[in-house]
Motif scaffolding. Sequence first.
Motif, short mmCIF file in Angstrom:
data_model
loop_
_atom_site.label_atom_id
_atom_site.label_comp_id
_atom_site.label_asym_id
_atom_site.label_seq_id
_atom_site.Cartn_x
_atom_site.Cartn_y
_atom_site.Cartn_z
N GLN A 1 0.11 4.59 -0.13
CA GLN A 1 -0.26 5.69 0.75
C GLN A 1 0.09 5.36 2.20
OE1 GLN A 1 -1.52 8.81 -0.19
NE2 GLN A 1 -0.92 9.22 1.93
N LYS A 2 -0.17 4.14 2.63
CA LYS A 2 0.15 3.74 4.00
C LYS A 2 1.66 3.82 4.23
CE LYS A 2 -0.27 -0.10 7.26
NZ LYS A 2 -0.74 -1.51 7.46
N SER A 3 2.44 3.37 3.26
CA SER A 3 3.89 3.41 3.40
C SER A 3 4.40 4.85 3.46
CB SER A 3 4.56 2.68 2.23
OG SER A 3 4.33 1.29 2.30
N ASP B 1 2.73 7.51 4.51
CA ASP B 1 2.34 8.08 5.80
C ASP B 1 3.32 7.62 6.90
OD1 ASP B 1 0.21 9.31 4.59
OD2 ASP B 1 -1.27 7.80 5.20
N ARG B 2 3.69 6.36 6.87
CA ARG B 2 4.65 5.85 7.86
C ARG B 2 6.02 6.49 7.67
NH1 ARG B 2 5.73 0.21 7.17
NH2 ARG B 2 6.87 0.42 9.13
N ASN C 1 0.85 -1.19 0.00
CA ASN C 1 0.00 0.00 0.00
C ASN C 1 0.89 1.25 0.00
OD1 ASN C 1 -1.59 2.30 1.16
ND2 ASN C 1 -3.22 0.78 1.16
#
Length: 275
Positions: free
Chosen positions: A86-88, A90-91, A84
């Motif tokens: 977007q998730k990566s 954000d992290r 993912n």
Amino acid sequence: MKHWDMEQIKWDRFDPSLIDPKIVPLIKAASVVERNSVDYTVYLNNVFEHDAELRQLFQQWEVEEVQHGEVLGRWAMMADPSWNYQKSFDRFKEFYKIDLDTNSSIRGSHAGEFIARAMVEVGTSSYYSALVDYVKEPVLKEICRKIAGDEFRHYKLFYDCMKQYLPQDNLSKWARAKIAIGRIVESQDDELASAFHITNEPEGMPYNHKRCIALYMVNAMPLYQRHHVARVVNMVFKTIGWMPSMKLQEILAKVMMYIIKFQHKSYAKQIAGLV
């Protein structure tokens, strides 16, 4: 205006059978680094608060860099549907931060800042050019060709800005060389290693810079061919203000290729020691 748009990519030509699995982790890491240009725009706007025209150019640069991240992230999710983007990202934003609470260049001068930025573009333009020559998957090849074109233009942008500020900052060629070489060395700093860690290693796995930069570089370094390195040499010397003979440039390119191969072996040994 952007020079191209994400939807101009011929996504329907995607061919998973032509994906080199060693390349996918590199693209994932690159996607979050490229998109993180938003923070660098904030930093540059702080440093050049007095120059409204430059701030407009930085905004255009940011738009194109963000697009690079998004298009690479989209391709990486096609190559690995379990990932993912977007998730990566954000992290990564939470994990890796630059100091934005400043209004002076960490390079010591305005011209020095542009030398450092030009070196980043030297690295990215050569990297995506090397990917164009290496990858066989047609969509990724098209993406990397478009990004490489942008990065060459970005190099010219920062080079021209450097020339604008050189007279008032009065940097000698030696001072320019120190900044340029210093920024090149920083290419193996925490940003790339952190990006590799966040985008490719399991959540909860402790971060280890030495491991992550080795895992990244062992797959990235073999991409480079002599002509990629020769162009790097030319662009670096152009920025410094030295124009050695073609013969000397060829010699330096050979030396750089030797260093790259030596470092690649060193990183491979590090990885073998971790297994």
